[in-house]
Design an enzyme around this catalytic site. Structure first.
Site, mmCIF file in Angstrom:
data_model
loop_
_atom_site.group_PDB
_atom_site.id
_atom_site.type_symbol
_atom_site.label_atom_id
_atom_site.label_comp_id
_atom_site.label_asym_id
_atom_site.label_seq_id
_atom_site.Cartn_x
_atom_site.Cartn_y
_atom_site.Cartn_z
ATOM 1 N N CYS A 138 0.835 -1.073 0.202
ATOM 2 C CA CYS A 138 -0.057 0.058 0.155
ATOM 3 C C CYS A 138 0.846 0.940 -0.056
ATOM 4 O O CYS A 138 1.352 1.565 1.173
ATOM 5 C CB CYS A 138 -0.873 0.009 1.075
ATOM 6 S SG CYS A 138 -1.938 1.337 1.263
ATOM 7 N N CYS A 141 -0.640 4.116 2.088
ATOM 8 C CA CYS A 141 -0.178 4.049 3.472
ATOM 9 C C CYS A 141 1.148 4.311 3.843
ATOM 10 O O CYS A 141 1.394 4.806 5.020
ATOM 11 C CB CYS A 141 -0.487 2.692 3.784
ATOM 12 S SG CYS A 141 -2.042 1.907 2.914
ATOM 13 N N ASP A 142 2.019 3.805 3.251
ATOM 14 C CA ASP A 142 3.508 3.497 3.597
ATOM 15 C C ASP A 142 4.441 4.342 2.951
ATOM 16 O O ASP A 142 5.791 4.510 3.210
ATOM 17 C CB ASP A 142 3.885 2.235 3.602
ATOM 18 C CG ASP A 142 2.999 1.229 4.407
ATOM 19 O OD1 ASP A 142 2.642 1.868 5.636
ATOM 20 O OD2 ASP A 142 2.792 -0.143 4.258
#
Ligand code: NDP
Length: 314
Positions: A138, A141-142
């Site tokens: 992701c 997300c990261d």
């Protein structure tokens, strides 16, 4: 063994934004929903960090915190949240039969499926070992953790292109590993990465191994035309090769598309089986957002309530 069979009006399977929103609506309608969390309570958002695009959190919120808020809100209206995994179902009879953890049997007048989807992985040992230590599925997300660094992303669909573009705003350089000599992504998305000076596309390229013991140090790649093997120095490795809906236990009963996403009747969450409703990523391969999942969770609870009212079960 004398097994006690429990009867419920609304059984919700899954505990992401769709499931908890369905629970909030069903509970406030007095339907006393029972929700089984599944193997990853809180769903995919529990493995993300900052969520900045969910309305109502102007300063952003951590994914696990947000899912804790969802759970507490559902429990406030007396949703019966239980830890457990639905292992099989029988939708050929009414009420519908659901088996939890291969043991407990529940008979439900309505079932709301909100089992979500899981990211697909390449299946390399190094990918599993370094997951969360530089390997991620992701980018949104990261990506933040790789500010100013060089990273690689594997995949050639719309998701990979979207995430490569996203990473290019954060990272120093993005290598896109494409296994064929063309991409599956839509033309507009392909063009966006091809014109992006920070993205270098490596065609006909497969991942042999991700390098590093405790953190990603690089990736060993192979050109599948020439057979040449080389190393790329990167500190982040993103996998964007698609998602798989968590729907296999329903396949004998529900209509699905070729990828396993549950088909719903347009404009509703109704499936081909009366009394069974599907919401969230289990039936949505396009939007896949927390807020759209929550929206369809609301729809599922309202559809279930109407169905029960029509049958005079409430
Ligand atoms: P897709 O299934 O469309 O693409 C997966 C990609 O991963 C393909 O290019 C595939 O390669 C590649 N791949 C699969 N397995 C491997 C492997 N083992 N090694 C290397 N590469 C691999 O998934 P997406 O998640 O990209 O998209 C899913 C759906 O969501 C699509 O319908 C897409 O259009 C949609 N979507 C739309 C967006 C938008 O419109 N903004 C954004 C994101 C997704 P190959 O082509 O060789 O099979």
């Amino acid at each position: 063994m004398n097994q006690e069979i429990e009867e419920v009006k609304v059984l919700i399977i899954g505990s992401g934004p769709a499931g908890y929103t369905a629970a909030i609506y069903a509970a406030r309608a007095g339907l006393k929903p029972v929700l089984y969390t599944g193997g990853q309570p809180g769903g995919q958002l529990t493995i993300t960090n900052d969520v900045e695009n969910y309305p109502g959190y102007p300063d952003g919120v951590m994914g696990p915190q947000m899912m804790d808020d969802f759970r507490r809100q559902a429990e406030r209206f007396e949703t019966d949240v239980r830890y457990g995994m639905v292992t099989s179902v029988d939708f050929s009879q009414r009420p519908h039969k659901i088996v939890v953890d291969d043991q407990k049997v529940i008979l439900a007048d309505t079932v709301i499926i909100s089992t979500g989807a899981s990211a697909k992985w390449l299946g390399l040992e190094s990918e599993t070992r370094l997951n969360g230590k530089g390997v991620s599925a992701c980018a949104v997300c990261d990506g933040f953790f790789f500010r100013g660094q060089d990273v690689a992303i594997v995949g050639a669909g719309d998701t990979a292109c979207e995430e490569a573009s996203y990473l290019s705003n954060i990272c120093n350089k993005v290598y896109m590993l494409v296994r064929r000599d063309e991409m599956r992504a839509s033309q507009i998305m392909q063009k966006r990465v091809m014109l992006n000076p920070k993205v270098e596309i490596l065609w006909n390229t497969e991942t042999v191994e991700i390098l590093g013991e405790d953190e990603v140090k690089g990736v060993k790649i192979k050109n599948n035309q020439t057979g040449a093997i080389s190393d790329l120095a990167v500190t982040g490795f993103f996998v964007a090769i698609g998602h798989e809906p968590n729907t296999s236990i329903f396949k004998d009963f529900l209509d699905m598309d070729e990828s396993g996403y549950i088909k719903t009747i347009p404009g509703s969450t109704r499936t081909n089986v009366e009394g069974v409703f599907a919401c969230g990523d289990a039936q949505d391969h396009i939007y896949r957002q927390a807020v759209t999942a929550a929206g369809t969770g609301c729809m599922a609870a309202l559809d279930a309530e109407r169905y029960l009212a029509e049958l005079e079960l409430v």
